[in-house]
Write a protein that holds these residues in place. Structure first.
Motif, PDB file in Angstrom:
ATOM      1  N   ILE A 125      34.237  39.498  47.137  1.00 43.70           N
ATOM      2  CA  ILE A 125      33.303  40.317  46.659  1.00 43.70           C
ATOM      3  C   ILE A 125      34.175  41.461  45.830  1.00 43.70           C
ATOM      4  N   ILE A 126      33.743  41.574  44.603  1.00 45.35           N
ATOM      5  CA  ILE A 126      34.111  42.377  43.481  1.00 45.35           C
ATOM      6  C   ILE A 126      34.217  43.933  43.971  1.00 45.35           C
ATOM      7  N   GLY A 127      35.288  44.628  43.739  1.00 49.00           N
ATOM      8  CA  GLY A 127      35.247  45.995  44.044  1.00 49.00           C
ATOM      9  C   GLY A 127      34.950  46.688  42.734  1.00 49.00           C
ATOM     10  N   SER A 181      29.585  42.464  38.081  1.00 48.87           N
ATOM     11  CA  SER A 181      29.583  43.645  38.264  1.00 48.87           C
ATOM     12  C   SER A 181      30.311  44.012  39.784  1.00 48.87           C
ATOM     13  N   GLN A 182      30.277  45.439  39.874  1.00 47.45           N
ATOM     14  CA  GLN A 182      30.975  45.709  41.366  1.00 47.45           C
ATOM     15  C   GLN A 182      29.791  45.411  42.263  1.00 47.45           C
ATOM     16  N   GLY A 183      30.377  44.753  43.425  1.00 45.95           N
ATOM     17  CA  GLY A 183      29.698  44.088  44.528  1.00 45.95           C
ATOM     18  C   GLY A 183      29.203  42.820  44.353  1.00 45.95           C
ATOM     19  N   ASP A 184      29.450  42.092  43.217  1.00 44.02           N
ATOM     20  CA  ASP A 184      29.030  40.602  42.961  1.00 44.02           C
ATOM     21  C   ASP A 184      30.069  40.072  43.975  1.00 44.02           C
ATOM     22  N   GLN A 185      29.701  38.895  44.589  1.00 44.43           N
ATOM     23  CA  GLN A 185      30.209  37.836  45.297  1.00 44.43           C
ATOM     24  C   GLN A 185      30.501  36.652  44.364  1.00 44.43           C
ATOM     25  N   PHE A 219      44.063  38.613  39.242  1.00 45.28           N
ATOM     26  CA  PHE A 219      42.743  39.634  39.304  1.00 45.28           C
ATOM     27  C   PHE A 219      43.157  40.838  38.292  1.00 45.28           C
ATOM     28  N   ASP A 220      44.275  41.368  38.162  1.00 41.67           N
ATOM     29  CA  ASP A 220      44.557  42.422  37.411  1.00 41.67           C
ATOM     30  C   ASP A 220      44.370  42.139  35.948  1.00 41.67           C
ATOM     31  N   ALA A 221      44.947  40.604  35.574  1.00 37.71           N
ATOM     32  CA  ALA A 221      44.913  40.212  34.319  1.00 37.71           C
ATOM     33  C   ALA A 221      43.586  40.061  33.883  1.00 37.71           C
ATOM     34  N   LEU A 222      42.616  39.868  34.722  1.00 36.33           N
ATOM     35  CA  LEU A 222      41.308  39.403  34.241  1.00 36.33           C
ATOM     36  C   LEU A 222      40.419  40.722  34.165  1.00 36.33           C
ATOM     37  N   GLY A 223      41.089  41.814  34.996  1.00 39.67           N
ATOM     38  CA  GLY A 223      40.290  43.051  34.977  1.00 39.67           C
ATOM     39  C   GLY A 223      39.586  43.513  36.077  1.00 39.67           C
ATOM     40  N   PHE A 224      39.686  43.010  37.182  1.00 35.29           N
ATOM     41  CA  PHE A 224      38.996  43.436  38.220  1.00 35.29           C
ATOM     42  C   PHE A 224      39.819  43.486  39.665  1.00 35.29           C
ATOM     43  N   THR A 225      39.271  44.185  40.461  1.00 36.68           N
ATOM     44  CA  THR A 225      39.946  44.149  41.851  1.00 36.68           C
ATOM     45  C   THR A 225      39.049  43.836  42.922  1.00 36.68           C
ATOM     46  N   PRO A 226      39.716  42.960  44.003  1.00 35.07           N
ATOM     47  CA  PRO A 226      38.870  42.418  45.194  1.00 35.07           C
ATOM     48  C   PRO A 226      38.467  43.858  46.058  1.00 35.07           C
ATOM     49  N   PHE A 227      37.052  44.017  46.597  1.00 34.64           N
ATOM     50  CA  PHE A 227      36.530  44.781  47.445  1.00 34.64           C
ATOM     51  C   PHE A 227      37.623  45.124  48.686  1.00 34.64           C
ATOM     52  N   ARG A 228      37.765  46.431  48.734  1.00 38.61           N
ATOM     53  CA  ARG A 228      38.421  46.414  50.022  1.00 38.61           C
ATOM     54  C   ARG A 228      38.018  48.066  50.787  1.00 38.61           C
TER      55      ARG A 228
END
Length: 448
Positions: free
Chosen positions: A129-131, A145-149, A208-217
């Motif tokens: 799930i995207i943070g 978007s944030q919260g998408d799996q 993940f950073d290279a694409l521009g998102f962080t995993p949800f934690r």
């Protein structure tokens, strides 16, 4: 201790995989009635030696960087008339091919059973799930978007972040990456991320950073899970499980506010208010200087992470049949991805900086072992597949090179001459030396 831990589990992992690989050669050679002279795990001076009832020497040697099965061979041994049928070089072509191919193939089969065991042991994984999505990044504007799996990438199912990492890596050098996501309201969307020739560079940032998102934690708490020895925190009297309430009368809502305050106050003496076993305690603490940036303050603590929401965690435990199918599927996935990555390495879509040598493997072994049995077994399966595939490459010094010579012999009806084989082995050794040298150089750069 970390270095010792890494070396120990590296030796354990490599010894297991080498033993499995050489057992493959040994077992098929025995089936083909080839006389085995020595089965060695490692090179160099023997640390342990035993002679079996068949006359074979079983050896564990001092340098755990490989192994070998030495067979009776008329090309290097004096073979009597009586033993002609026991020599490797006198066996039919199909038997020689099977003996050489058995080593790499057993490594791949071994991975199937490792992953099957993982499925039966059971594992707890986190849904991908995207943070956060970084503004202006490759992902930003794609509809993610944030919260998408993330449920699939390029049609391949992604059940956890490991799956996502593997699939993202295969799109290095591509123009677009298709992915399917599902939001918190169970609405599914098919999206495309424009990559514009994006390539993976492990030295600069994560995938993940290279694409521009962080995993949800889960958010970090204000309660201390680690207090470093000989740090400003330990010198000031902070203890494990202390909750930081305030500093110099300033209260904080979250951990990031505490970090900001500390980083802006190097060498500053403060009164730190903590909650310790239900009691408010005030401590006199002097912040240090951050070891990597002298302009920032430093305390020397790490907080606990908050609990994962139940709906983000999934438990996987399979029966024997389903676990076997899981092992087959996951191994095939690792095999196909490895071939894809090798192809992209040859075409330049992936930088040679991605090559890893023994130092990185040792670090991976130590880190996975410290996480737990399932993580170490996953690491073992990955390296086993890689070892099998690399040995199948048509370099004369590897098993794949021998198979290449056997294929030429099958096509032409006569074996490749000793002179041509010798030249091939020299070229293969040089190429392997260059690749290993590059991998080790990358390891050194990553650790200085």
């Amino acid at each position: 201790m970390s270095i010792i831990n890494n070396i120990f589990f590296f030796v354990i992992a490599l010894s297991i995989l080498v033993a499995v690989h050489e057992w493959g050669h040994y077992y098929v050679a025995k089936l083909c009635k080839v006389k085995i002279l020595r089965f060695s795990i490692g090179f160099g001076k023997p640390l342990y030696k035993r002679v079996t009832s068949s006359g074979m020497e079983f050896v564990i040697a001092a340098i755990p960087m490989g192994g070998y099965v030495r067979m009776l061979d008329g090309r290097v041994d004096d073979v009597s008339e009586v033993q002609q049928d026991l020599a490797f070089n006198h066996k039919p072509l199909y038997q020689r091919f099977a003996i050489v191919a058995a080593g790499p193939l057993i490594n791949i089969i071994f991975a199937v059973f490792i992953l099957m065991a993982i499925g039966m042991i059971g594992q707890q994984t986190i849904k991908p799930i995207i943070g956060e999505v970084q503004a202006g990044s490759l992902v930003d504007g794609s509809g993610v978007s944030q919260g998408d799996q993330i449920i699939s990438i390029g049609g391949r199912e992604t059940n956890n972040w490991r799956d996502v990492s593997i699939e993202i890596a295969t799109y290095s050098g591509e123009q677009t990456m298709p992915l399917t996501v599902i939001d918190a309201d169970s609405r599914q969307r098919q999206l495309f991320i424009t990559l514009n020739g994006w390539k993976v560079d492990p030295d600069s940032q994560s995938l993940f950073d290279a694409l521009g998102f962080t995993p949800f934690r889960p958010a970090l708490t204000k309660t201390l899970g680690l207090v470093s020895e000989n740090s400003p925190a330990s010198d000031g009297g902070l203890q494990l499980d202390d909750e930081i309430l305030g500093i110099d009368g300033t209260t904080f809502n979250n951990w990031s506010q505490i970090v900001d305050f500390i980083e802006q106050s190097p060498k500053q003496k403060v009164k730190l208010n903590v909650l310790r076993q239900g009691t408010n305690v005030v401590l006199d603490v002097t912040f240090g200087v951050h070891p990597e940036d002298s302009t920032k303050g430093y305390l020397g603590v790490v907080p606990y992470q908050g609990a994962w929401p139940e709906e983000f965690v999934q438990e996987i435990e399979l029966g024997v049949v389903d676990a076997f199918l899981y092992g087959l599927n996951e191994t095939w996935r690792l095999v196909s991805v490895t071939f894809e990555m090798l192809g992209k390495l040859l075409t330049g879509d992936i930088s040679v900086k991605n090559l890893s040598g023994p130092i990185s493997i040792a670090q991976g072994a130590g880190t996975s072992a410290s996480v737990g049995l399932v993580a170490f077994l996953s690491f073992l399966a990955l390296i086993s597949v890689n070892l099998g595939i690399i040995n199948l490459l048509p370099l004369p010094i590897l098993d794949g090179g021998h198979l290449m010579y056997f294929t030429v012999e099958w096509l032409t009806g006569k074996p490749v001459s000793e002179a041509v084989q010798d030249i091939g082995f020299r070229i293969g050794a040089a190429l392997l030396f260059v690749v290993m040298g590059t991998a080790i150089f990358n390891d050194i750069l990553r650790n200085i």
